[in-house]
Design a protein around this motif. Structure first.
Motif, mmCIF file in Angstrom:
data_model
loop_
_atom_site.group_PDB
_atom_site.id
_atom_site.type_symbol
_atom_site.label_atom_id
_atom_site.label_comp_id
_atom_site.label_asym_id
_atom_site.label_seq_id
_atom_site.Cartn_x
_atom_site.Cartn_y
_atom_site.Cartn_z
ATOM 1 N N LEU A 177 -18.827 -19.469 52.195
ATOM 2 C CA LEU A 177 -17.667 -19.710 53.049
ATOM 3 C C LEU A 177 -16.866 -20.908 52.567
ATOM 4 C CD1 LEU A 177 -16.092 -19.116 55.720
ATOM 5 C CD2 LEU A 177 -17.712 -20.645 56.865
ATOM 6 N N SER A 186 -22.115 -18.922 54.670
ATOM 7 C CA SER A 186 -21.579 -17.711 54.054
ATOM 8 C C SER A 186 -20.649 -16.984 55.021
ATOM 9 C CB SER A 186 -22.731 -16.763 53.663
ATOM 10 O OG SER A 186 -23.402 -16.290 54.819
ATOM 11 N N TRP A 187 -19.817 -16.117 54.438
ATOM 12 C CA TRP A 187 -18.935 -15.290 55.256
ATOM 13 C C TRP A 187 -19.749 -14.321 56.114
ATOM 14 C CZ3 TRP A 187 -14.143 -16.309 56.383
ATOM 15 C CH2 TRP A 187 -13.361 -17.059 55.497
#
Length: 281
Positions: A177, A186-187
């Motif tokens: 991210l 993280s996404w």
């Protein structure tokens, strides 16, 4: 048993911290917050004071690593004044106490002379706003008669964001991210935060606050952005100061500031949102 231990160690390496102690600390903190509000709200005020003072100690120590002076005693006194003013005077008391404390803290720094004054004044102003001022909104959430429901809704929303973002990120995270600020985020974890915090918001607003579920869903989405932003801000501070954690008082989390990062930015946002809902919806 060995397989479970190996899985746990793998999760710990991927997450960057120990999973089991982290969950244990989180559940303990939630229990303490609930108990303090359920039996006597003044105990919750004391908890906020302790958290703020410990946070000030951590951030003063962190800034000392880059040769930036911050007066810990002066900030602790200012924090106590802000807490009392907020608990007794509400948002007006918080605003006035902050406006009065800032110039007094800056005048106090003059005793050190002009060398490094700008750095110390900037850092002192940051700490005053970042810790006691933003934490004051936790007290504003707890002040009304339904303070227990408000604070527990807040806890549920922040916990959903942090816990499920963490778990989904550990299990499925592949796309960073903010790699230069927080490489472990993280996404995929962010998507997990959105999904579960919206669900937590809808349920808590319906069952705890007795408001429309869709309001909780919308504010759950808001909390994802405020909590994640708070986490990234604290991560940026640590990277700039070359620190992994702000402290070590909370097993699996680090320091108090490592636990408060998502809380501090979310408290004023949720308080304002609830005030708008109360007045207009």
């Amino acid at each position: 048993m060995d397989d479970l231990h190996a899985i746990n160690e793998a999760l710990n390496r991927k997450a960057g911290r120990k999973l089991i102690p982290s969950i244990g600390v989180s559940l303990s903190l939630v229990t303490i917050v609930w108990a303090s509000l359920a039996f006597r709200r003044e105990v919750f005020v004391v908890l906020v004071v302790v958290a703020v003072i410990l946070g000030i100690r951590e951030i003063v120590r962190a800034f000392s690593l880059v040769k930036t002076f911050i007066s810990e005693p002066a900030l602790v006194i200012a924090s106590l004044i802000l807490v009392v003013a907020t608990w007794r005077g509400g948002v007006a008391g918080l605003a006035v106490a902050t406006a009065m404390s800032l110039p007094i803290l800056l005048v106090d720094l003059l005793r050190k002379g002009p060398n490094g004054f700008v750095k110390s004044a900037t850092a002192t102003s940051l700490v005053l706003i970042y810790l006691p001022f933003l934490a004051g909104f936790l007290l504003l959430l707890a002040r009304p008669d339904d303070g227990l429901s408000r604070v527990m809704t807040f806890v549920i929303l922040v916990s959903c964001n942090d816990t499920f973002g963490y778990l989904v990120g550990v299990l499925f995270g592949k796309h960073p991210l903010a790699p230069t600020i927080s490489p472990k985020k993280s996404w995929e974890g962010f998507a997990g935060s959105i999904l579960f915090t919206i669900a937590g918001g809808a349920l808590s607003f319906h069952y705890l606050l007795h408001l429309h579920w869709w309001i909780g869903a919308v504010l759950g989405l808001m909390v994802v952005f405020t909590a994640t932003s708070g986490d990234l801000i604290e991560s940026a501070m640590k990277r700039d100061l070359s620190l992994k954690d702000m402290g070590s008082i909370l097993p699996g989390h680090g320091g108090i500031l490592d636990r408060l990062d998502s809380v501090l930015l979310t408290a004023p946002a949720l308080w304002l949102a609830l005030e708008i809902v109360r007045r207009y919806l």
